[in-house]
Motif scaffolding. Structure first.
Motif, PDB file in Angstrom:
ATOM      1  N   GLN A 214       0.837  -1.205   0.000  1.00 34.44           N
ATOM      2  CA  GLN A 214       0.000   0.000   0.000  1.00 34.44           C
ATOM      3  C   GLN A 214       0.870   1.253   0.000  1.00 34.44           C
ATOM      4  OE1 GLN A 214      -3.415  -0.098  -0.215  1.00 34.44           O
ATOM      5  NE2 GLN A 214      -3.212   2.067  -0.597  1.00 34.44           N
ATOM      6  N   LYS A 215       1.983   1.218   0.754  1.00 34.94           N
ATOM      7  CA  LYS A 215       2.901   2.365   0.754  1.00 34.94           C
ATOM      8  C   LYS A 215       3.477   2.578  -0.641  1.00 34.94           C
ATOM      9  CE  LYS A 215       4.371   2.268   5.592  1.00 34.94           C
ATOM     10  NZ  LYS A 215       5.488   1.993   6.511  1.00 34.94           N
ATOM     11  N   GLU A 216       3.882   1.468  -1.291  1.00 35.62           N
ATOM     12  CA  GLU A 216       4.410   1.570  -2.655  1.00 35.62           C
ATOM     13  C   GLU A 216       3.349   2.132  -3.603  1.00 35.62           C
ATOM     14  OE1 GLU A 216       6.333  -1.941  -4.230  1.00 35.62           O
ATOM     15  OE2 GLU A 216       7.110  -2.442  -2.235  1.00 35.62           O
ATOM     16  N   ALA A 217       2.122   1.634  -3.447  1.00 35.60           N
ATOM     17  CA  ALA A 217       1.031   2.119  -4.308  1.00 35.60           C
ATOM     18  C   ALA A 217       0.800   3.611  -4.070  1.00 35.60           C
ATOM     19  CB  ALA A 217      -0.248   1.332  -4.035  1.00 35.60           C
ATOM     20  N   ASN A 218       0.855   4.041  -2.818  1.00 41.92           N
ATOM     21  CA  ASN A 218       0.668   5.461  -2.511  1.00 41.92           C
ATOM     22  C   ASN A 218       1.785   6.303  -3.109  1.00 41.92           C
ATOM     23  OD1 ASN A 218      -1.645   4.828  -1.106  1.00 41.92           O
ATOM     24  ND2 ASN A 218      -0.719   4.966   0.902  1.00 41.92           N
ATOM     25  N   ALA A 219       3.029   5.781  -3.017  1.00 33.37           N
ATOM     26  CA  ALA A 219       4.153   6.512  -3.599  1.00 33.37           C
ATOM     27  C   ALA A 219       3.992   6.622  -5.114  1.00 33.37           C
ATOM     28  CB  ALA A 219       5.467   5.816  -3.248  1.00 33.37           C
TER      29      ALA A 219
ATOM     30  N   LYS B 202       3.604   9.900  -7.524  1.00 29.28           N
ATOM     31  CA  LYS B 202       4.392  10.175  -8.732  1.00 29.28           C
ATOM     32  C   LYS B 202       3.478  10.362  -9.940  1.00 29.28           C
ATOM     33  CE  LYS B 202       8.572   7.755  -7.264  1.00 29.28           C
ATOM     34  NZ  LYS B 202       9.456   6.603  -7.506  1.00 29.28           N
ATOM     35  N   THR B 203       2.439   9.528 -10.022  1.00 33.21           N
ATOM     36  CA  THR B 203       1.478   9.646 -11.117  1.00 33.21           C
ATOM     37  C   THR B 203       0.799  11.014 -11.072  1.00 33.21           C
ATOM     38  OG1 THR B 203       1.094   7.269 -11.106  1.00 33.21           O
ATOM     39  CG2 THR B 203      -0.592   8.623 -12.154  1.00 33.21           C
ATOM     40  N   ASN B 204       0.408  11.430  -9.889  1.00 37.60           N
ATOM     41  CA  ASN B 204      -0.230  12.746  -9.745  1.00 37.60           C
ATOM     42  C   ASN B 204       0.724  13.856 -10.169  1.00 37.60           C
ATOM     43  OD1 ASN B 204      -2.509  11.486  -8.782  1.00 37.60           O
ATOM     44  ND2 ASN B 204      -2.133  11.949  -6.651  1.00 37.60           N
ATOM     45  N   ASP B 205       2.008  13.730  -9.774  1.00 34.14           N
ATOM     46  CA  ASP B 205       2.996  14.733 -10.175  1.00 34.14           C
ATOM     47  C   ASP B 205       3.130  14.783 -11.697  1.00 34.14           C
ATOM     48  OD1 ASP B 205       3.407  15.249  -7.510  1.00 34.14           O
ATOM     49  OD2 ASP B 205       5.314  14.153  -7.376  1.00 34.14           O
ATOM     50  N   LEU B 206       3.185  13.585 -12.321  1.00 32.96           N
ATOM     51  CA  LEU B 206       3.299  13.535 -13.782  1.00 32.96           C
ATOM     52  C   LEU B 206       2.074  14.156 -14.456  1.00 32.96           C
ATOM     53  CD1 LEU B 206       4.843   9.997 -14.375  1.00 32.96           C
ATOM     54  CD2 LEU B 206       5.925  12.200 -14.805  1.00 32.96           C
ATOM     55  N   LEU B 207       0.901  13.818 -13.935  1.00 31.12           N
ATOM     56  CA  LEU B 207      -0.328  14.375 -14.521  1.00 31.12           C
ATOM     57  C   LEU B 207      -0.351  15.889 -14.369  1.00 31.12           C
ATOM     58  CD1 LEU B 207      -2.965  11.715 -13.419  1.00 31.12           C
ATOM     59  CD2 LEU B 207      -2.080  12.110 -15.713  1.00 31.12           C
ATOM     60  N   THR B 208       0.095  16.381 -13.217  1.00 28.92           N
ATOM     61  CA  THR B 208       0.149  17.831 -13.003  1.00 28.92           C
ATOM     62  C   THR B 208       1.103  18.472 -14.007  1.00 28.92           C
ATOM     63  OG1 THR B 208      -0.348  17.568 -10.653  1.00 28.92           O
ATOM     64  CG2 THR B 208       0.698  19.631 -11.315  1.00 28.92           C
ATOM     65  N   ALA B 209       2.261  17.834 -14.202  1.00 27.90           N
ATOM     66  CA  ALA B 209       3.233  18.365 -15.168  1.00 27.90           C
ATOM     67  C   ALA B 209       2.659  18.356 -16.583  1.00 27.90           C
ATOM     68  CB  ALA B 209       4.525  17.548 -15.108  1.00 27.90           C
ATOM     69  N   ILE B 210       1.943  17.284 -16.932  1.00 28.67           N
ATOM     70  CA  ILE B 210       1.334  17.192 -18.263  1.00 28.67           C
ATOM     71  C   ILE B 210       0.293  18.301 -18.444  1.00 28.67           C
ATOM     72  CG2 ILE B 210      -0.228  15.783 -19.673  1.00 28.67           C
ATOM     73  CD1 ILE B 210       1.305  13.315 -18.582  1.00 28.67           C
TER      74      ILE B 210
END
Length: 154
Positions: A65-70, A74-82
């Motif tokens: 779950q910690k890995e999934a949250n991390a 990262k996915t959220n950061d990438l989407l924000t950058a996109i």
């Protein structure tokens, strides 16, 4: 008798002297209790082992779950950058479109000016052609006058 039996640890259970009374002795009760206790301890050991497995599985789940949250972070950061990149591209393209529209207006204005210049040039050419015709007439008249002058003096 009863006292001797009690001293020996073999006290009958139930109503004394009754013909149908159970005859379980203390030793038998101790054996039954020991068996129940052993079964209970065995069940407790199984429960403990199952609890350990459950705890280990829960720890693995928490780690996953910690890995999934991390990864989600990262996915959220990438989407924000996109999204930010798309926003910048939209602003850039909007600016380019505005510049092209301004350029188109300038070109349209230049074309109109060139058409005006072409019309003025065409008019000048027509005037110059008329002047040329007039000069040719004058030249022809001068030639005739010169011929006539040379013929009369000659």
């Amino acid at each position: 008798t009863a006292a001797a039996a009690a001293a020996a640890g073999n006290v009958p259970v139930g109503t004394p002297g009754a013909a149908t009374a159970p005859t379980t002795t203390n030793d038998e009760l101790v054996k039954q209790l020991a068996n129940v206790l052993i079964k209970s301890m065995s069940a407790q050991e199984k429960t403990n082992a199952t609890q350990k497995e459950t705890n280990a599985t829960a720890a693995e789940f928490m780690s996953a779950q910690k890995e999934a949250n991390a990864l989600q972070g990262k996915t959220n950061d990438l989407l924000t950058a996109i999204v930010q990149t798309h926003d910048r591209n939209i602003k850039t393209n909007t600016s380019k479109i505005a510049n092209l529209e301004d350029g188109q207006e300038t070109n349209t204005s230049d074309i109109a000016n060139l058409k005006d210049d072409q019309e003025a040039t065409t008019k000048k050419i027509a005037v110059l052609e008329e002047e040329l015709k007039a000069m040719k007439k004058e030249l022809t008249a001068m030639k005739k006058a010169a011929q006539n002058n040379s013929g009369s003096t000659g």
